[in-house]
Scaffold this active site. Structure first.
Site, PDB file in Angstrom:
ATOM      1  N   HIS A 200     -21.036  -9.791  32.759  1.00  0.00           N
ATOM      2  CA  HIS A 200     -21.060 -10.835  31.719  1.00  0.00           C
ATOM      3  C   HIS A 200     -21.774 -10.369  30.446  1.00  0.00           C
ATOM      4  O   HIS A 200     -21.292 -10.595  29.343  1.00  0.00           O
ATOM      5  CB  HIS A 200     -21.730 -12.097  32.282  1.00  0.00           C
ATOM      6  CG  HIS A 200     -21.372 -13.352  31.551  1.00  0.00           C
ATOM      7  ND1 HIS A 200     -21.207 -14.549  32.179  1.00  0.00           N
ATOM      8  CD2 HIS A 200     -21.141 -13.599  30.236  1.00  0.00           C
ATOM      9  CE1 HIS A 200     -20.874 -15.476  31.287  1.00  0.00           C
ATOM     10  NE2 HIS A 200     -20.846 -14.921  30.106  1.00  0.00           N
TER      11      HIS A 200
ATOM     12  N   TYR B 210     -21.334 -20.574  34.428  1.00  0.00           N
ATOM     13  CA  TYR B 210     -20.782 -21.859  33.949  1.00  0.00           C
ATOM     14  C   TYR B 210     -20.938 -22.960  35.011  1.00  0.00           C
ATOM     15  O   TYR B 210     -20.726 -24.134  34.719  1.00  0.00           O
ATOM     16  CB  TYR B 210     -19.296 -21.743  33.564  1.00  0.00           C
ATOM     17  CG  TYR B 210     -18.950 -20.710  32.522  1.00  0.00           C
ATOM     18  CD1 TYR B 210     -19.928 -20.142  31.707  1.00  0.00           C
ATOM     19  CD2 TYR B 210     -17.631 -20.275  32.347  1.00  0.00           C
ATOM     20  CE1 TYR B 210     -19.602 -19.164  30.769  1.00  0.00           C
ATOM     21  CE2 TYR B 210     -17.306 -19.311  31.404  1.00  0.00           C
ATOM     22  CZ  TYR B 210     -18.293 -18.757  30.626  1.00  0.00           C
ATOM     23  OH  TYR B 210     -17.962 -17.794  29.705  1.00  0.00           O
TER      24      TYR B 210
HETATM   25  N1  LIG Z   1     -18.113 -13.794  27.779  1.00  0.00           N
HETATM   26  C1  LIG Z   1     -18.916 -14.600  27.138  1.00  0.00           C
HETATM   27  O1  LIG Z   1     -20.099 -14.309  26.911  1.00  0.00           O
HETATM   28  C2  LIG Z   1     -18.377 -15.931  26.654  1.00  0.00           C
HETATM   29  C3  LIG Z   1     -19.112 -16.704  25.737  1.00  0.00           C
HETATM   30  C4  LIG Z   1     -18.559 -17.908  25.299  1.00  0.00           C
HETATM   31  C5  LIG Z   1     -17.321 -18.318  25.764  1.00  0.00           C
HETATM   32  N2  LIG Z   1     -16.640 -17.559  26.674  1.00  0.00           N
HETATM   33  C6  LIG Z   1     -15.306 -17.978  27.196  1.00  0.00           C
HETATM   34  O2  LIG Z   1     -14.463 -18.327  26.102  1.00  0.00           O
HETATM   35  C7  LIG Z   1     -13.955 -19.642  26.290  1.00  0.00           C
HETATM   36  C8  LIG Z   1     -13.656 -20.321  24.977  1.00  0.00           C
HETATM   37  O3  LIG Z   1     -14.779 -20.363  24.130  1.00  0.00           O
HETATM   38  P1  LIG Z   1     -15.620 -21.688  23.813  1.00  0.00           P
HETATM   39  O4  LIG Z   1     -15.480 -22.636  24.950  1.00  0.00           O
HETATM   40  O5  LIG Z   1     -16.983 -21.223  23.438  1.00  0.00           O
HETATM   41  O6  LIG Z   1     -15.000 -22.305  22.493  1.00  0.00           O
HETATM   42  P2  LIG Z   1     -13.558 -22.451  21.789  1.00  0.00           P
HETATM   43  O7  LIG Z   1     -12.473 -22.191  22.747  1.00  0.00           O
HETATM   44  O8  LIG Z   1     -13.625 -21.679  20.525  1.00  0.00           O
HETATM   45  O9  LIG Z   1     -13.591 -23.992  21.377  1.00  0.00           O
HETATM   46  C9  LIG Z   1     -13.562 -25.023  22.321  1.00  0.00           C
HETATM   47  C10 LIG Z   1     -13.651 -26.358  21.564  1.00  0.00           C
HETATM   48  O10 LIG Z   1     -12.473 -26.532  20.763  1.00  0.00           O
HETATM   49  C11 LIG Z   1     -11.857 -27.784  21.099  1.00  0.00           C
HETATM   50  N3  LIG Z   1     -10.385 -27.580  21.028  1.00  0.00           N
HETATM   51  C12 LIG Z   1      -9.616 -26.842  21.851  1.00  0.00           C
HETATM   52  N4  LIG Z   1      -8.320 -26.861  21.460  1.00  0.00           N
HETATM   53  C13 LIG Z   1      -8.277 -27.662  20.371  1.00  0.00           C
HETATM   54  C14 LIG Z   1      -7.223 -28.089  19.521  1.00  0.00           C
HETATM   55  N5  LIG Z   1      -5.963 -27.668  19.709  1.00  0.00           N
HETATM   56  N6  LIG Z   1      -7.515 -28.916  18.492  1.00  0.00           N
HETATM   57  C15 LIG Z   1      -8.789 -29.323  18.284  1.00  0.00           C
HETATM   58  N7  LIG Z   1      -9.843 -28.935  19.043  1.00  0.00           N
HETATM   59  C16 LIG Z   1      -9.580 -28.128  20.081  1.00  0.00           C
HETATM   60  C17 LIG Z   1     -12.301 -28.107  22.504  1.00  0.00           C
HETATM   61  O11 LIG Z   1     -12.275 -29.494  22.678  1.00  0.00           O
HETATM   62  P3  LIG Z   1     -11.757 -30.224  24.013  1.00  0.00           P
HETATM   63  O12 LIG Z   1     -12.464 -29.588  25.170  1.00  0.00           O
HETATM   64  O13 LIG Z   1     -12.136 -31.644  23.775  1.00  0.00           O
HETATM   65  O14 LIG Z   1     -10.274 -30.041  24.104  1.00  0.00           O
HETATM   66  C18 LIG Z   1     -13.729 -27.557  22.493  1.00  0.00           C
HETATM   67  O15 LIG Z   1     -14.628 -28.481  21.913  1.00  0.00           O
HETATM   68  C19 LIG Z   1     -15.044 -20.306  27.137  1.00  0.00           C
HETATM   69  O16 LIG Z   1     -14.578 -21.511  27.717  1.00  0.00           O
HETATM   70  C20 LIG Z   1     -15.361 -19.213  28.103  1.00  0.00           C
HETATM   71  O17 LIG Z   1     -14.381 -19.151  29.121  1.00  0.00           O
HETATM   72  C21 LIG Z   1     -17.142 -16.368  27.107  1.00  0.00           C
END
Ligand SMILES: NC(=O)c1ccc[n+]([C@@H]2O[C@H](COP(=O)([O-])OP(=O)(O)OC[C@H]3O[C@@H](n4cnc5c(N)ncnc54)[C@H](OP(=O)(O)O)[C@@H]3O)[C@@H](O)[C@H]2O)c1
Length: 255
Positions: free
Chosen positions: A96, A38
């Site tokens: 990962h 990241y």
């Molecule tokens: N291990 C892996 O391979 C892997 C892969 C993908 C992700 N991850 C981890 O999982 C975490 C979360 O997944 P993600 O970042 O893919 O997506 P997510 O958490 O499903 O969605 C994030 C999005 O939702 C928005 N959001 C958050 N809270 C909200 C609310 N209460 N109301 C409206 N919109 C909201 C955020 O906007 P704002 O930022 O504008 O608030 C952002 O655009 C990552 O950050 C990472 O740490 C791990």
């Protein structure tokens, strides 16, 4: 099993402002998820140092990317991560993805040795199949502390949940808001209206209310950060949970 993970953690992929991380910690987040790939471990580390919360209250998780899973690279990558984070150790270090340089017989003992050296407390795996988990369990000396996978109302794997429960590890749910797609679903919309909540909160309540599952939504604004933490307080009925279980949309975001 250790580590005890709170019901809602913080995903940090894409967070570029240390004050967002510091604010999240001050609002009550205690489990922070980053990864070397990241390229924001420095941001997370700076956020931790700015927050007025003792380090020992936090569970910091990072990950070793697929190109760095040969033993010497596991050590190098982890030292680099700790340097970026400005920490002596992390509570959780994940493989990962089990691809590219991943070789269970080589990679996993390297993770065990990081534990012996005190650089990491627990070993996590991410994006594994049950077959790969079985194999890893047979090699690792450490217990599997957590398995992190894509998990939201439109995609989850029951098999992985069963395995996690049987093994006693947390199933950490990534992209729990399906990266914003939860707002387009009529079932979530209806349930949200019944609770005076948002669709995002309903998705998180559904996840946090599933035994053994720990969602890590990423959020940047204070409004989102607060709303997501508060979602753990929403109690869905069995009938509502059933409706969410029945959403037919097997759309996976990550391959
Ligand atoms: N291990 C892996 O391979 C892997 C892969 C993908 C992700 N991850 C981890 O999982 C975490 C979360 O997944 P993600 O970042 O893919 O997506 P997510 O958490 O499903 O969605 C994030 C999005 O939702 C928005 N959001 C958050 N809270 C909200 C609310 N209460 N109301 C409206 N919109 C909201 C955020 O906007 P704002 O930022 O504008 O608030 C952002 O655009 C990552 O950050 C990472 O740490 C791990």
């Amino acid at each position: 099993m250790e580590p005890e993970l709170p019901p809602i953690g913080l995903g940090t992929m894409g967070i570029e402002d240390p004050d967002t991380v510091a604010r999240a910690i001050e609002l009550g987040y205690r489990h922070l998820d980053t990864a070397q790939i990241y390229e924001n471990e420095d941001v997370v580390g700076e956020g931790i140092s700015r927050a007025d919360v003792p380090r020992e209250e936090l569970t910091v998780a990072t990950k070793v990317w697929a190109d760095s899973l040969a033993p010497a690279d596991v050590h190098r990558s982890t030292e680099e991560s700790l340097g970026e984070l400005g920490l002596d150790s992390v509570e959780l270090l994940y493989v990962h993805r089990p691809i590219e340089a991943y070789d269970p017989e080589e990679t996993l003992p390297a993770f065990d040795s990081l534990r012996e050296d005190g650089l990491i407390e627990h070993v996590g795996l991410s994006n594994f199949t049950t077959t790969q988990l079985e194999k890893a369990r047979g090699i690792l000396e450490a217990p599997i502390a957590a398995h992190q996978v894509e998990y939201h109302p439109f995609y989850w794997e029951e098999e992985l949940l069963d395995f996690a429960r049987e093994d006693g590890h947390a199933l950490v749910a990534y992209s729990p808001l399906a990266q914003g797609e939860v707002f387009d679903d009529p079932v979530l919309e209806e349930i949200a209206a019944e609770h005076g909540a948002s669709e995002a909160q309903v998705a998180l309540a559904w996840l946090a209310g599933t035994e053994g599952v720990v969602p890590i939504p990423k959020a940047s604004s204070e409004e989102h950060l607060k709303a997501n933490l508060a979602a753990a307080e929403i109690e869905l009925t069995e009938e509502e949970r059933g409706r969410i279980d029945g959403i037919e949309d097997a759309e996976k975001l990550f391959e």
